[in-house]
Design a protein around this motif. Structure first.
Motif, PDB file in Angstrom:
ATOM      1  N   UNK A   5      -4.722 -49.331  74.973  1.00 26.49           N
ATOM      2  CA  UNK A   5      -3.357 -48.784  75.503  1.00 26.49           C
ATOM      3  C   UNK A   5      -2.419 -49.917  75.415  1.00 26.49           C
ATOM      4  N   UNK A   6      -1.363 -49.978  74.497  1.00 28.62           N
ATOM      5  CA  UNK A   6      -0.325 -51.222  74.736  1.00 28.62           C
ATOM      6  C   UNK A   6       0.988 -50.683  75.189  1.00 28.62           C
ATOM      7  N   UNK A   7       1.633 -51.588  76.265  1.00 29.47           N
ATOM      8  CA  UNK A   7       2.968 -50.987  76.627  1.00 29.47           C
ATOM      9  C   UNK A   7       3.962 -52.386  76.326  1.00 29.47           C
ATOM     10  N   UNK A   8       5.120 -52.029  75.948  1.00 29.22           N
ATOM     11  CA  UNK A   8       5.983 -53.276  75.759  1.00 29.22           C
ATOM     12  C   UNK A   8       7.304 -52.600  76.562  1.00 29.22           C
ATOM     13  N   UNK A   9       8.047 -53.701  77.016  1.00 27.06           N
ATOM     14  CA  UNK A   9       9.307 -53.464  77.653  1.00 27.06           C
ATOM     15  C   UNK A   9      10.525 -54.497  77.196  1.00 27.06           C
ATOM     16  N   UNK A  10      11.361 -54.076  76.524  1.00 24.52           N
ATOM     17  CA  UNK A  10      12.368 -55.147  75.922  1.00 24.52           C
ATOM     18  C   UNK A  10      13.904 -54.621  76.275  1.00 24.52           C
ATOM     19  N   UNK A  11      14.412 -55.622  76.918  1.00 20.88           N
ATOM     20  CA  UNK A  11      15.973 -55.231  76.906  1.00 20.88           C
ATOM     21  C   UNK A  11      16.687 -55.178  75.774  1.00 20.88           C
ATOM     22  N   UNK A  12      17.433 -54.086  75.623  1.00 21.79           N
ATOM     23  CA  UNK A  12      17.899 -53.804  74.351  1.00 21.79           C
ATOM     24  C   UNK A  12      19.586 -53.692  74.610  1.00 21.79           C
ATOM     25  N   UNK A  20       7.993 -48.829  75.203  1.00 23.32           N
ATOM     26  CA  UNK A  20       7.033 -48.412  74.081  1.00 23.32           C
ATOM     27  C   UNK A  20       5.675 -48.423  74.666  1.00 23.32           C
ATOM     28  N   UNK A  21       4.766 -47.210  74.583  1.00 18.77           N
ATOM     29  CA  UNK A  21       3.557 -46.934  74.783  1.00 18.77           C
ATOM     30  C   UNK A  21       2.981 -46.765  73.423  1.00 18.77           C
ATOM     31  N   UNK A  22       1.919 -47.396  73.254  1.00 14.48           N
ATOM     32  CA  UNK A  22       1.018 -46.939  71.886  1.00 14.48           C
ATOM     33  C   UNK A  22      -0.280 -47.466  71.940  1.00 14.48           C
ATOM     34  N   UNK A  23      -1.067 -46.785  70.887  1.00  8.25           N
ATOM     35  CA  UNK A  23      -2.258 -47.409  70.419  1.00  8.25           C
ATOM     36  C   UNK A  23      -2.293 -47.296  69.004  1.00  8.25           C
ATOM     37  N   UNK A  24      -3.671 -47.093  68.568  1.00  6.21           N
ATOM     38  CA  UNK A  24      -3.774 -47.216  67.151  1.00  6.21           C
ATOM     39  C   UNK A  24      -3.458 -45.765  66.473  1.00  6.21           C
ATOM     40  N   UNK A  25      -3.357 -44.627  67.178  1.00  6.10           N
ATOM     41  CA  UNK A  25      -3.129 -43.374  66.791  1.00  6.10           C
ATOM     42  C   UNK A  25      -1.863 -42.872  67.022  1.00  6.10           C
TER      43      UNK A  25
END
Length: 118
Positions: A5-12, A20-25
């Protein structure tokens, strides 16, 4: 590992962040208001999956709507259901507004899917 499980947080923008939360699928991305403590709430929820409580919740402010992520640990897997509420002022931290009162818009990584808590 490719199924983590991958998580990102970016000031936009001023007052806004892209989460964003993601994995391969699967992937789920939201542009959220960061004037609330959503990032800390999300990190506490993810860390809470390692503790005795198998269900964690985090809410994102969409002004005026709310997106609520319900994270459930199922062994080494994570089930993430995303619910939407039209008015955050009526749903946020309200005990009489259970998850089921907001339509489930997506069920990411249901139990048995490849995303793992590591």
């Amino acid at each position: 590992m490719t199924d983590d499980l991958q998580l990102s947080w970016e000031l936009s923008g001023s007052g806004w962040a892209t989460c964003c939360i993601a994995d391969v699928s699967s992937e789920q991305k939201h542009c959220v208001n960061y004037c609330t403590d959503a990032l800390a709430d999300l990190l506490h929820s993810v860390a809470g999956l390692y503790g005795p409580t198998s269900t964690q919740r985090v809410s994102f402010d969409f002004e005026p709507a709310e997106a609520r992520w319900v994270l459930r640990r199922r062994g080494s897997n994570v089930d993430i259901a995303i619910h939407r509420f039209p008015d955050m002022s009526a749903s946020f931290n309200t005990p009489d507004r259970p998850d089921g009162m907001g339509p489930q818009v997506q069920n990411l990584w249901p139990a048995g899917a490849p995303s793992a808590v590591r």
